[in-house]
Design a protein around this motif. Structure first.
Motif, PDB file in Angstrom:
ATOM      1  N   CYS A  30       1.485  -1.080  -0.039  1.00 22.06           N
ATOM      2  CA  CYS A  30      -0.107   0.027   0.078  1.00 22.06           C
ATOM      3  C   CYS A  30       0.308   1.159   0.233  1.00 22.06           C
ATOM      4  O   CYS A  30       0.354   2.409  -0.879  1.00 22.06           O
ATOM      5  CB  CYS A  30      -0.919  -0.114   1.407  1.00 22.06           C
ATOM      6  SG  CYS A  30      -2.173  -1.699   1.235  1.00 22.06           S
TER       7      CYS A  30
ATOM      8  N   LEU B 163      -0.223   4.830  -1.058  1.00 18.33           N
ATOM      9  CA  LEU B 163      -2.035   5.185  -0.232  1.00 18.33           C
ATOM     10  C   LEU B 163      -1.523   6.172   0.680  1.00 18.33           C
ATOM     11  O   LEU B 163      -0.459   6.306   1.148  1.00 18.33           O
ATOM     12  CB  LEU B 163      -2.359   3.700   0.010  1.00 18.33           C
ATOM     13  CG  LEU B 163      -3.116   3.524  -1.589  1.00 18.33           C
ATOM     14  CD1 LEU B 163      -4.020   1.989  -1.008  1.00 18.33           C
ATOM     15  CD2 LEU B 163      -5.186   3.999  -2.149  1.00 18.33           C
TER      16      LEU B 163
ATOM     17  N   GLU C 147     -11.298   9.031   2.384  1.00 20.91           N
ATOM     18  CA  GLU C 147     -10.149   9.165   0.832  1.00 20.91           C
ATOM     19  C   GLU C 147     -10.000   8.021   0.800  1.00 20.91           C
ATOM     20  O   GLU C 147      -9.821   7.155   1.751  1.00 20.91           O
ATOM     21  CB  GLU C 147      -9.607  10.341   1.602  1.00 20.91           C
ATOM     22  CG  GLU C 147      -8.275  10.410   2.238  1.00 20.91           C
ATOM     23  CD  GLU C 147      -7.768  10.814   2.611  1.00 20.91           C
ATOM     24  OE1 GLU C 147      -7.486  12.211   1.614  1.00 20.91           O
ATOM     25  OE2 GLU C 147      -7.049  11.780   3.256  1.00 20.91           O
ATOM     26  N   ASP C 148      -9.473   7.781  -0.438  1.00 19.42           N
ATOM     27  CA  ASP C 148      -8.247   6.262  -0.923  1.00 19.42           C
ATOM     28  C   ASP C 148      -7.307   6.444   0.235  1.00 19.42           C
ATOM     29  O   ASP C 148      -6.879   7.319   0.189  1.00 19.42           O
ATOM     30  CB  ASP C 148      -8.306   6.632  -1.609  1.00 19.42           C
ATOM     31  CG  ASP C 148      -8.848   5.947  -2.652  1.00 19.42           C
ATOM     32  OD1 ASP C 148     -10.055   6.559  -3.116  1.00 19.42           O
ATOM     33  OD2 ASP C 148      -8.700   6.492  -4.227  1.00 19.42           O
TER      34      ASP C 148
ATOM     35  N   ASP D 270      -9.383   1.013   1.196  1.00 16.19           N
ATOM     36  CA  ASP D 270     -10.049   2.141   0.920  1.00 16.19           C
ATOM     37  C   ASP D 270     -10.906   2.510   0.050  1.00 16.19           C
ATOM     38  O   ASP D 270      -9.887   3.331   0.283  1.00 16.19           O
ATOM     39  CB  ASP D 270     -11.097   2.337   2.191  1.00 16.19           C
ATOM     40  CG  ASP D 270     -11.329   1.388   3.172  1.00 16.19           C
ATOM     41  OD1 ASP D 270     -12.246   0.584   3.116  1.00 16.19           O
ATOM     42  OD2 ASP D 270     -10.944   0.801   3.914  1.00 16.19           O
ATOM     43  N   PHE D 271     -11.548   2.510  -1.294  1.00 12.41           N
ATOM     44  CA  PHE D 271     -11.680   3.144  -2.156  1.00 12.41           C
ATOM     45  C   PHE D 271     -13.409   3.655  -1.948  1.00 12.41           C
ATOM     46  O   PHE D 271     -13.766   3.019  -2.452  1.00 12.41           O
ATOM     47  CB  PHE D 271     -11.318   2.565  -3.383  1.00 12.41           C
ATOM     48  CG  PHE D 271      -9.732   1.977  -3.419  1.00 12.41           C
ATOM     49  CD1 PHE D 271      -8.497   2.785  -3.230  1.00 12.41           C
ATOM     50  CD2 PHE D 271     -10.241   0.777  -3.268  1.00 12.41           C
ATOM     51  CE1 PHE D 271      -7.318   2.174  -3.113  1.00 12.41           C
ATOM     52  CE2 PHE D 271      -8.487  -0.257  -3.493  1.00 12.41           C
ATOM     53  CZ  PHE D 271      -7.732   0.549  -3.431  1.00 12.41           C
TER      54      PHE D 271
ATOM     55  N   ARG E 178     -15.934   3.203  -5.208  1.00 13.98           N
ATOM     56  CA  ARG E 178     -14.939   2.266  -5.448  1.00 13.98           C
ATOM     57  C   ARG E 178     -15.356   1.098  -4.703  1.00 13.98           C
ATOM     58  O   ARG E 178     -15.974  -0.241  -5.080  1.00 13.98           O
ATOM     59  CB  ARG E 178     -13.799   2.502  -6.063  1.00 13.98           C
ATOM     60  CG  ARG E 178     -13.401   3.725  -6.869  1.00 13.98           C
ATOM     61  CD  ARG E 178     -13.623   3.689  -7.917  1.00 13.98           C
ATOM     62  NE  ARG E 178     -13.617   4.765  -8.903  1.00 13.98           N
ATOM     63  CZ  ARG E 178     -12.689   4.479 -10.171  1.00 13.98           C
ATOM     64  NH1 ARG E 178     -13.965   4.099 -10.843  1.00 13.98           N
ATOM     65  NH2 ARG E 178     -12.524   5.791 -11.103  1.00 13.98           N
TER      66      ARG E 178
ATOM     67  N   GLY F  42     -13.179  -1.987  -2.112  1.00  7.85           N
ATOM     68  CA  GLY F  42     -12.152  -1.598  -1.285  1.00  7.85           C
ATOM     69  C   GLY F  42     -11.332  -3.823  -1.146  1.00  7.85           C
ATOM     70  O   GLY F  42     -11.726  -3.547  -2.289  1.00  7.85           O
TER      71      GLY F  42
ATOM     72  N   ASN G  13     -16.484  -0.624 -10.892  1.00  7.54           N
ATOM     73  CA  ASN G  13     -15.550  -0.918  -9.603  1.00  7.54           C
ATOM     74  C   ASN G  13     -14.940  -2.095  -9.737  1.00  7.54           C
ATOM     75  O   ASN G  13     -13.416  -1.513  -8.949  1.00  7.54           O
ATOM     76  CB  ASN G  13     -16.945  -0.395  -8.849  1.00  7.54           C
ATOM     77  CG  ASN G  13     -17.273   1.009  -8.346  1.00  7.54           C
ATOM     78  OD1 ASN G  13     -16.582   1.800  -9.102  1.00  7.54           O
ATOM     79  ND2 ASN G  13     -18.463   1.508  -7.903  1.00  7.54           N
TER      80      ASN G  13
ATOM     81  N   VAL H 243     -10.898  -1.807  -8.350  1.00  7.67           N
ATOM     82  CA  VAL H 243     -10.607  -2.785  -6.963  1.00  7.67           C
ATOM     83  C   VAL H 243      -8.890  -3.838  -7.973  1.00  7.67           C
ATOM     84  O   VAL H 243      -8.096  -3.713  -7.041  1.00  7.67           O
ATOM     85  CB  VAL H 243     -10.957  -3.100  -5.953  1.00  7.67           C
ATOM     86  CG1 VAL H 243     -10.375  -3.757  -4.972  1.00  7.67           C
ATOM     87  CG2 VAL H 243     -12.416  -1.923  -5.849  1.00  7.67           C
TER      88      VAL H 243
ATOM     89  N   ARG I 274      -5.898  -2.381  -8.629  1.00  9.77           N
ATOM     90  CA  ARG I 274      -5.529  -1.794  -7.836  1.00  9.77           C
ATOM     91  C   ARG I 274      -4.533  -2.832  -6.562  1.00  9.77           C
ATOM     92  O   ARG I 274      -3.405  -2.791  -5.954  1.00  9.77           O
ATOM     93  CB  ARG I 274      -6.228  -0.865  -6.258  1.00  9.77           C
ATOM     94  CG  ARG I 274      -6.742   0.910  -7.053  1.00  9.77           C
ATOM     95  CD  ARG I 274      -5.187   1.179  -7.780  1.00  9.77           C
ATOM     96  NE  ARG I 274      -5.297   2.423  -6.536  1.00  9.77           N
ATOM     97  CZ  ARG I 274      -3.580   2.489  -6.656  1.00  9.77           C
ATOM     98  NH1 ARG I 274      -2.613   2.426  -8.127  1.00  9.77           N
ATOM     99  NH2 ARG I 274      -3.083   3.999  -6.118  1.00  9.77           N
TER     100      ARG I 274
END
Lengths: 592, 298
Positions: free
Chosen positions: A158, A163, A173-174, A357-358, A361, A363, A469, A473, A476
């Motif tokens: 991360c 992030l 927020e992200d 978490d996003f 979108r 998590g 979404n 994810v 990411r």
């Protein structure tokens, strides 16, 4: 005549039972599965013995393990992971307790408000639920997760993708962070000793999480601990003990009665003053096969996202807008696996103690599994077999090759690389409530409790926002694994794994597409409330649903108490008692 | 002598499910089948059903063995046949085939109500699919109708018809679609004779979003069973592989339920390095708290 009958002792029902027992009401809890009162004697740490969906002690079936499991029709490639028994699915959950994002509640006006499922918000504001989040967080209790090797690897990833770190309970927020989870932090020798039958790992030399790695097999650690001091705060360890001992820790409290191996087959109702009103239930005693009936002033349905609509339909309760069972959401999970050259500690510690978490979108979170479930997860795909066929999908991205199930030498080599040299990331999509995903009654043979549920998911017809979404994810997740040092990354592309199930009896703003009003009372059956994940209005934006369902159930208990028993709300004006309170411990020891 | 075309169809169908080859491997079964007039008598069917049952059980085991080595190949003949032999233990050493047979046969509490219509659909759907008759089985063709009747008797009237058999017949039919040469070779099961790549193509046929096979099987059934059976097939296409993986890598094969202990180290644990010293009460893996935070603000 009872004051309240609660149907189901899973993640939600015991919350209502505990709160109302503490107010002195006469509460009966009926649980379809077994009690598991003595995990030391009844449970092992073996994954097939525990998690086999047909024969495991944490399966979905009756108390008698020799009897067949309960069959549910799933007319697609999918898997329903529901559990019976006191504690329900929280028996094998990972204890993760993130709050729902503010953006999924009515009245949210943040800059990102259009990113969410704006057609299906909760029928009240986020701020209204905050005191209930706080109440549940204090009761379980919810704490910041301790860190093990696999969390360290996840955090490294991360950090590597840039992030931010989140240091608050509300997500805006992200960001990434240790889980806020319902697992007691390690104390004494817990987490500091590897061993079996080591007295240092017995309570009270060890308290809280011993990092044993068996969250999926039910938590009874530290060995020798009273049930309410077991590390993982599944409701069989937290709310159920409190409900059963309410006289001991609540002024004016009255102990709830719990009957396990009791399947409710019908909710009774009658017409009163032009309204349909719930009056009680009939249940079947699993051991004797006898049916019994009992009346109540209020009935609380908390049988789970699949069983609650089934019972509603089998009871022939009103369903004028046809939304009973609809809007079933599952966080449209996906699974990404990273193979590493170094130790990741995947099978050690709490099963998932780190997340990112996003908002808008979804998590993602790290997950460690034992070898059989690890391979199950690697083979559970809607994209065919990697390198052979794509089943019309097989998306490509920052992972290696096309998404799909590994098989043959590739699958075996992945595990032989070492179960503790891989890291899984569960992708949790902020998915839309969709009417087409639903529970109906099956045409296959009924069981002794009536027609069984049929759970239909239209995997490939989800909304554009949901699909977008999920891809976000998954990307990411793959980037995080790369940044953490993975030398190979595989995206599996799961079909529906029904585990974070939600919203099949949803509450909502509109009568046209919801079953419950803003109090979680059924719109067309008064004195009937729903208090499990099925009551949730939407997929919460992606966070794991248990905490929100429990906060909502606490609020629902207040609504029941003030509407039908003339009492006052207590959240905000009183202080919650933590489930590890010495009075609960003492009362449990006295009972046994 | 000209062979009636209908006879050819039945023979091809039985061969494709693996039944004809299995029956031919058992002399005791072949003998009564060689007397079609006697076998045609209804009162002689029960003993023939009794003869066929263990053969079909072997056929199912053979097929499922060919399945589980897809997810965990090892040093066995099935892994070798699919082209991926491995020196270290695999699914068969882990008793993965036994796990799957057991799981399939207990998957639903009403096996006959699913397996029987599925089997009926199978027999109806593949009856007239044009595959050439297996040349090596030529001498058996007069017995086909008898064998077919015995099989029908078993499928339609056996209240404990195992789902594992129906699944095996299904896999074998698909196997012969992928590779007609799989009608002959080692093992009883055509599916077990395939290469790994061919097995994957068989699964592609099973789980394709618009699988022709599913449509074929479905068309012979009345509603509401039609959608339920095709739904079950879609579920099975995934579950067969997922549960083969779960069962081949977990402790099932070496677990003694009476003592609640393992009799030896599970294959999956050995392969993956899981729990090197057996189950534990805890791990020394507590590294503290990220950035030292043990609690956060609301």
């Amino acid at each position: 005549m009872r004051d309240v009958i609660v149907i189901g002792a899973g993640g939600g029902g015991p919350v209502v039972a505990k709160e109302l027992a503490a107010r002195g009401l006469d509460v009966l809890i009926l649980e379809a599965g077994p009690r598991h009162a003595d995990p030391d004697r009844e449970w092992t740490h073996y994954e097939n013995d525990a998690n086999n969906p047909l024969t495991g002690f944490l399966r979905f079936g009756p108390a008698d393990r020799e009897a067949p499991a309960w069959y549910r029709e799933t007319p697609q490639n999918s898997f329903i992971w529901q559990l019976s028994g006191v504690g329900g699915t929280t028996q094998h959950y990972f204890g993760n307790c993130p709050r729902a994002y503010p953006g999924v509640f009515a009245g949210y006006d943040g800059a990102d408000r259009d990113l969410y499922d704006t057609s299906h918000p909760f029928p009240f504001a986020y701020e209204e639920l905050v005191p209930y989040f706080e109440w549940v967080e204090a009761t379980l209790p919810v704490q910041t997760a301790a860190m093990g090797t696999k969390e360290q690897v996840f955090f490294r990833g991360c950090e590597g993708i840039g992030l931010q770190v989140q240091t608050t309970k509300t997500t805006t927020e992200d960001s990434f962070r240790p889980q806020e989870n319902a697992i007691l932090q390690p104390g004494g020798f817990a987490g500091r000793v590897t061993g079996r039958d080591d007295p240092r790992l017995r309570y009270p030399s060890a308290t809280g999480c011993t990092f044993c790695g068996y969250c999926m097999q039910g938590c009874s650690k530290p060995a020798g601990a009273p049930r309410n001091l077991a590390a993982k705060r599944s409701t069989d360890n937290s709310y159920v003990p409190m409900a059963l001992t309410a006289t001991s820790w609540a002024a004016g409290g009255r102990a709830a009665e719990l009957i396990a191996d009791a399947v409710v087959t019908r909710i009774h109702s009658e017409e009163r003053g032009g309204e349909t009103v719930a009056t009680g239930v009939t249940w079947r005693d699993g051991a004797s096969g006898e049916t019994r009936r009992e009346d109540a002033r209020v009935v609380v349905l908390a049988a789970g996202c699949t069983e609650s609509p089934r019972l509603w339909l089998n009871s022939r309760l009103p369903n004028p807008n046809d939304w009973v069972g609809r809007g079933y959401t599952d966080h449209f999970f996906d699974w990404v696996i990273g193979l590493f050259d170094d130790d990741t500690g995947s099978s050690r510690g709490a099963a998932s103690a780190a997340r990112a978490d996003f908002p808008g979108r979804g998590g993602m979170e790290n997950v460690g599994l034992p070898p059989g479930l690890q391979q199950f997860a690697a083979v559970f795909s809607d994209s065919g077999i990697r390198g052979h066929y794509s089943n019309g999908r097989g998306p490509t991205g920052p992972w290696d090759g096309a998404a799909g199930r590994m098989i043959g030498p590739e699958l075996k080599d992945a595990l032989m690389n070492g179960v503790d040299r891989l890291l899984n990331i569960l992708c949790i999509t902020d998915d839309d409530v969709e009417a087409q995903n639903r529970v109906t009654l099956s045409a296959l043979p009924a069981d002794e409790h009536g027609p069984v549920p049929k759970v239909s998911f239209h995997q490939r017809q989800r909304s554009a926002r949901t699909l977008r979404n999920r891809e976000f994810v998954a990307r990411r997740a793959a980037e995080t694994l790369r940044a953490a040092g993975a030398r190979k990354v595989v995206r599996v592309d799961w079909p529906p794994l029904l585990l974070h199930v939600q919203s099949s009896m949803r509450m909502g703003l509109s009568e046209a597409d919801s079953v419950l009003d803003a109090h979680a009372e059924a719109r067309w059956v008064k004195r009937l409330f729903v208090a499990d994940n099925s009551a949730l209005a939407n997929s919460l934006g992606g966070p794991n649903p248990t905490l929100t369902a429990q906060a909502l159930a606490t609020r629902t208990a207040e609504k029941i108490f003030s509407t039908y028993f003339g009492g006052d709300p207590w959240v905000g004006s009183e202080s919650p008692v933590v489930s590890t309170d010495a009075r609960v411990t003492e009362a449990l020891l006295t009972r046994t | 002598m000209a062979v009636p075309s209908r006879d050819l169809g039945r023979r091809a169908f039985l061969a494709r499910m693996g039944v004809l080859g299995a029956a031919a491997a058992v002399p005791a079964l072949a003998a009564p089948l060689a007397a079609p007039s006697a076998a045609a008598s209804p009162n002689l069917l029960p003993p023939l059903v009794g003869l066929l049952r263990p053969v079909l059980a072997e056929l199912a085991r053979d097929t499922i063995s060919g399945l589980v080595v897809m997810v965990c190949p090892g040093p066995d003949a099935y892994s070798k046949a699919q082209g991926t032999p491995r020196p270290e233990p695999g699914a068969l050493e882990a008793r993965g085939a036994d796990f799957m047979l057991d799981a399939l046969d207990h998957f639903v509490p009403f096996p006959d109500q699913l397996a029987t219509p599925l089997a009926a659909a199978l027999t109806t759907a593949v009856d007239d699919i044009g595959l050439p008759p297996p040349g090596l089985l030529g001498p058996l063709y007069p017995t086909v109708w008898s064998l077919d009747r015995v099989l029908q008797e078993l499928l339609e009237n056996d209240e404990t018809l195992p789902l594992s058999l129906v699944v095996a017949l299904l896999l074998n039919v698909v196997a012969t679609q992928v590779n007609p040469l799989a009608l002959n070779g080692p093992f009883l099961s055509p599916f077990a004779r395939l290469t790994l790549d061919e097995k994957c193509r068989a699964f592609e046929l099973l789980e394709g979003p618009d699988a022709d096979l599913v449509a074929l099987l479905d068309s012979g059934l009345p509603e509401p069973l039609r959608s339920s059976i095709s739904g079950l097939l879609r579920f099975l296409a995934g579950a067969l592989l997922e549960f083969s993986a779960f069962g081949s890598y977990n402790e099932w094969g070496v677990y003694d339920g009476a003592s609640r202990r393992l009799t030896e180290r599970p294959v999956g644990w050995e392969l993956s390095g899981y729990q090197p010293d057996g189950v534990v009460d805890g791990w020394d893996d507590f590294l503290g708290y990220y950035e030292g935070r043990t609690e956060v603000e609301a």
